[in-house]
Design a protein around this motif. Structure first.
Motif, PDB file in Angstrom:
ATOM      1  N   ALA A  17       0.815  -1.208   0.000  1.00 39.36           N
ATOM      2  CA  ALA A  17       0.000   0.000   0.000  1.00 39.36           C
ATOM      3  C   ALA A  17       0.855   1.268   0.000  1.00 39.36           C
ATOM      4  O   ALA A  17       0.365   2.341  -0.309  1.00 39.36           O
ATOM      5  CB  ALA A  17      -0.924   0.005   1.214  1.00 39.36           C
ATOM      6  N   GLY A  18       2.129   1.134   0.360  1.00 43.06           N
ATOM      7  CA  GLY A  18       3.005   2.297   0.368  1.00 43.06           C
ATOM      8  C   GLY A  18       2.723   3.244   1.519  1.00 43.06           C
ATOM      9  O   GLY A  18       3.183   4.364   1.532  1.00 43.06           O
ATOM     10  N   GLY A  19       1.957   2.806   2.512  1.00 41.67           N
ATOM     11  CA  GLY A  19       1.568   3.693   3.593  1.00 41.67           C
ATOM     12  C   GLY A  19       2.450   3.591   4.811  1.00 41.67           C
ATOM     13  O   GLY A  19       2.702   4.558   5.482  1.00 41.67           O
ATOM     14  N   ALA A  20       2.917   2.407   5.136  1.00 41.71           N
ATOM     15  CA  ALA A  20       3.749   2.232   6.315  1.00 41.71           C
ATOM     16  C   ALA A  20       4.492   0.924   6.180  1.00 41.71           C
ATOM     17  O   ALA A  20       4.040   0.021   5.500  1.00 41.71           O
ATOM     18  CB  ALA A  20       2.893   2.217   7.577  1.00 41.71           C
ATOM     19  N   SER A  21       5.631   0.851   6.801  1.00 37.13           N
ATOM     20  CA  SER A  21       6.342  -0.416   6.780  1.00 37.13           C
ATOM     21  C   SER A  21       6.052  -1.152   8.082  1.00 37.13           C
ATOM     22  O   SER A  21       5.494  -0.594   9.008  1.00 37.13           O
ATOM     23  CB  SER A  21       7.846  -0.181   6.602  1.00 37.13           C
ATOM     24  OG  SER A  21       8.358   0.515   7.702  1.00 37.13           O
ATOM     25  N   ALA A  22       6.449  -2.407   8.141  1.00 41.36           N
ATOM     26  CA  ALA A  22       6.085  -3.262   9.266  1.00 41.36           C
ATOM     27  C   ALA A  22       6.621  -2.774  10.603  1.00 41.36           C
ATOM     28  O   ALA A  22       6.057  -3.081  11.630  1.00 41.36           O
ATOM     29  CB  ALA A  22       6.572  -4.677   9.009  1.00 41.36           C
ATOM     30  N   ASP A  23       7.706  -2.013  10.603  1.00 38.25           N
ATOM     31  CA  ASP A  23       8.262  -1.573  11.876  1.00 38.25           C
ATOM     32  C   ASP A  23       7.756  -0.196  12.294  1.00 38.25           C
ATOM     33  O   ASP A  23       8.235   0.376  13.258  1.00 38.25           O
ATOM     34  CB  ASP A  23       9.789  -1.585  11.836  1.00 38.25           C
ATOM     35  CG  ASP A  23      10.350  -0.664  10.773  1.00 38.25           C
ATOM     36  OD1 ASP A  23       9.602  -0.255   9.864  1.00 38.25           O
ATOM     37  OD2 ASP A  23      11.544  -0.352  10.849  1.00 38.25           O
ATOM     38  N   GLU A  24       6.783   0.350  11.600  1.00 37.74           N
ATOM     39  CA  GLU A  24       6.231   1.652  11.928  1.00 37.74           C
ATOM     40  C   GLU A  24       4.830   1.487  12.492  1.00 37.74           C
ATOM     41  O   GLU A  24       3.845   1.462  11.771  1.00 37.74           O
ATOM     42  CB  GLU A  24       6.196   2.558  10.708  1.00 37.74           C
ATOM     43  CG  GLU A  24       7.567   2.923  10.195  1.00 37.74           C
ATOM     44  CD  GLU A  24       7.475   3.864   9.026  1.00 37.74           C
ATOM     45  OE1 GLU A  24       7.710   5.069   9.242  1.00 37.74           O
ATOM     46  OE2 GLU A  24       7.160   3.403   7.933  1.00 37.74           O
ATOM     47  N   LYS A  34       1.549   3.375  11.641  1.00 34.80           N
ATOM     48  CA  LYS A  34       1.741   4.823  11.550  1.00 34.80           C
ATOM     49  C   LYS A  34       1.874   5.172  10.080  1.00 34.80           C
ATOM     50  O   LYS A  34       2.722   4.651   9.376  1.00 34.80           O
ATOM     51  CB  LYS A  34       2.991   5.268  12.302  1.00 34.80           C
ATOM     52  CG  LYS A  34       3.143   6.793  12.356  1.00 34.80           C
ATOM     53  CD  LYS A  34       4.406   7.209  13.052  1.00 34.80           C
ATOM     54  CE  LYS A  34       5.601   7.164  12.148  1.00 34.80           C
ATOM     55  NZ  LYS A  34       5.547   8.013  10.961  1.00 34.80           N
ATOM     56  N   MET A  35       0.999   6.016   9.607  1.00 33.69           N
ATOM     57  CA  MET A  35       1.010   6.417   8.202  1.00 33.69           C
ATOM     58  C   MET A  35       2.286   7.191   7.892  1.00 33.69           C
ATOM     59  O   MET A  35       2.744   8.002   8.704  1.00 33.69           O
ATOM     60  CB  MET A  35      -0.220   7.278   7.912  1.00 33.69           C
ATOM     61  CG  MET A  35      -0.361   7.688   6.481  1.00 33.69           C
ATOM     62  SD  MET A  35      -1.849   8.701   6.269  1.00 33.69           S
ATOM     63  CE  MET A  35      -1.776   8.967   4.515  1.00 33.69           C
ATOM     64  N   GLU A  36       2.842   6.929   6.700  1.00 29.30           N
ATOM     65  CA  GLU A  36       3.988   7.708   6.247  1.00 29.30           C
ATOM     66  C   GLU A  36       3.623   9.177   6.223  1.00 29.30           C
ATOM     67  O   GLU A  36       2.460   9.540   6.042  1.00 29.30           O
ATOM     68  CB  GLU A  36       4.407   7.279   4.835  1.00 29.30           C
ATOM     69  CG  GLU A  36       5.241   6.043   4.803  1.00 29.30           C
ATOM     70  CD  GLU A  36       5.760   5.753   3.400  1.00 29.30           C
ATOM     71  OE1 GLU A  36       5.503   6.526   2.464  1.00 29.30           O
ATOM     72  OE2 GLU A  36       6.424   4.718   3.252  1.00 29.30           O
ATOM     73  N   VAL A  60      -1.092  12.015  16.484  1.00 32.78           N
ATOM     74  CA  VAL A  60      -0.181  12.169  15.359  1.00 32.78           C
ATOM     75  C   VAL A  60      -0.520  13.454  14.625  1.00 32.78           C
ATOM     76  O   VAL A  60      -1.626  13.981  14.741  1.00 32.78           O
ATOM     77  CB  VAL A  60      -0.231  10.970  14.376  1.00 32.78           C
ATOM     78  CG1 VAL A  60       0.148   9.684  15.064  1.00 32.78           C
ATOM     79  CG2 VAL A  60      -1.577  10.851  13.710  1.00 32.78           C
ATOM     80  N   ALA A  61       0.454  13.939  13.847  1.00 29.63           N
ATOM     81  CA  ALA A  61       0.257  15.163  13.081  1.00 29.63           C
ATOM     82  C   ALA A  61       1.022  15.070  11.769  1.00 29.63           C
ATOM     83  O   ALA A  61       1.895  14.214  11.607  1.00 29.63           O
ATOM     84  CB  ALA A  61       0.731  16.367  13.895  1.00 29.63           C
ATOM     85  N   SER A  62       0.679  15.967  10.834  1.00 29.67           N
ATOM     86  CA  SER A  62       1.371  16.008   9.553  1.00 29.67           C
ATOM     87  C   SER A  62       1.114  17.341   8.860  1.00 29.67           C
ATOM     88  O   SER A  62       0.004  17.861   8.898  1.00 29.67           O
ATOM     89  CB  SER A  62       0.895  14.877   8.642  1.00 29.67           C
ATOM     90  OG  SER A  62       1.526  14.969   7.375  1.00 29.67           O
ATOM     91  N   ASP A  63       2.151  17.827   8.208  1.00 30.61           N
ATOM     92  CA  ASP A  63       2.029  19.015   7.358  1.00 30.61           C
ATOM     93  C   ASP A  63       1.819  18.604   5.909  1.00 30.61           C
ATOM     94  O   ASP A  63       1.571  19.452   5.062  1.00 30.61           O
ATOM     95  CB  ASP A  63       3.301  19.872   7.448  1.00 30.61           C
ATOM     96  CG  ASP A  63       3.517  20.433   8.839  1.00 30.61           C
ATOM     97  OD1 ASP A  63       2.525  20.772   9.500  1.00 30.61           O
ATOM     98  OD2 ASP A  63       4.687  20.532   9.252  1.00 30.61           O
ATOM     99  N   GLU A  64       1.943  17.297   5.615  1.00 31.71           N
ATOM    100  CA  GLU A  64       1.936  16.826   4.235  1.00 31.71           C
ATOM    101  C   GLU A  64       0.724  15.985   3.851  1.00 31.71           C
ATOM    102  O   GLU A  64       0.522  15.708   2.674  1.00 31.71           O
ATOM    103  CB  GLU A  64       3.188  15.991   3.983  1.00 31.71           C
ATOM    104  CG  GLU A  64       4.482  16.739   4.219  1.00 31.71           C
ATOM    105  CD  GLU A  64       5.679  15.856   3.969  1.00 31.71           C
ATOM    106  OE1 GLU A  64       5.741  15.234   2.891  1.00 31.71           O
ATOM    107  OE2 GLU A  64       6.545  15.784   4.855  1.00 31.71           O
ATOM    108  N   VAL A  65      -0.070  15.564   4.814  1.00 30.44           N
ATOM    109  CA  VAL A  65      -1.175  14.642   4.553  1.00 30.44           C
ATOM    110  C   VAL A  65      -2.506  15.366   4.742  1.00 30.44           C
ATOM    111  O   VAL A  65      -2.678  16.099   5.713  1.00 30.44           O
ATOM    112  CB  VAL A  65      -1.094  13.423   5.515  1.00 30.44           C
ATOM    113  CG1 VAL A  65      -2.282  12.512   5.347  1.00 30.44           C
ATOM    114  CG2 VAL A  65       0.201  12.666   5.291  1.00 30.44           C
TER     115      VAL A  65
END
Length: 121
Positions: A17-24, A34-36, A60-65
């Motif tokens: 999915a490109g959203g998160a890897s297994a260790d996140e 945790k979403m990229e 959580v927060a994001s300036d990009e999502v």
């Protein structure tokens, strides 16, 4: 063996999915990714264990999502992890699995800020 399969499947799903890897994974949660392009707001979470389960919270927060990207990611990812959607509107998503309820509340949209809370039903 079951845990291995779940971990393997989850890892494959999120890498695909490109959203998160297994260790996140979100802190204070065992299997919520945790979403990229998001970051955990430090000192804004807790875990409280009680006899009938735990209560946990993380922000959580994001300036990009965008709100839409964020909510779509969690709607899809949590469905794959066995969470059933109960409510899904512009500021609140509620999911249930087993004896737990997960709430994802959008606090602000620019920048995006969201609070995750899990508690026994």
């Amino acid at each position: 063996m079951r845990k291995f399969f779940i971990l393997f499947f989850s890892s494959s799903l999120f890498l695909y999915a490109g959203g998160a890897s297994a260790d996140e994974w979100l802190p204070n949660f065992e299997d919520i990714p945790k979403m990229e392009k998001t970051y955990v707001v430090e000192d804004d979470g807790f875990v409280y264990s009680q006899p009938d389960g735990k209560i946990a919270q993380t922000t959580v927060a994001s300036d990009e999502v965008t709100r839409r990207q964020f909510q779509r990611f969690y709607r899809d990812a949590l469905d794959e992890l066995g969470w059933k959607k109960i409510k899904d509107d512009s500021n609140l998503q509620i999911f249930t699995r087993g004896g737990e309820e997960l709430k994802i509340e959008i606090i602000t949209t620019e920048p995006l800020s969201a609070k995750f809370t899990v508690a026994p039903k």
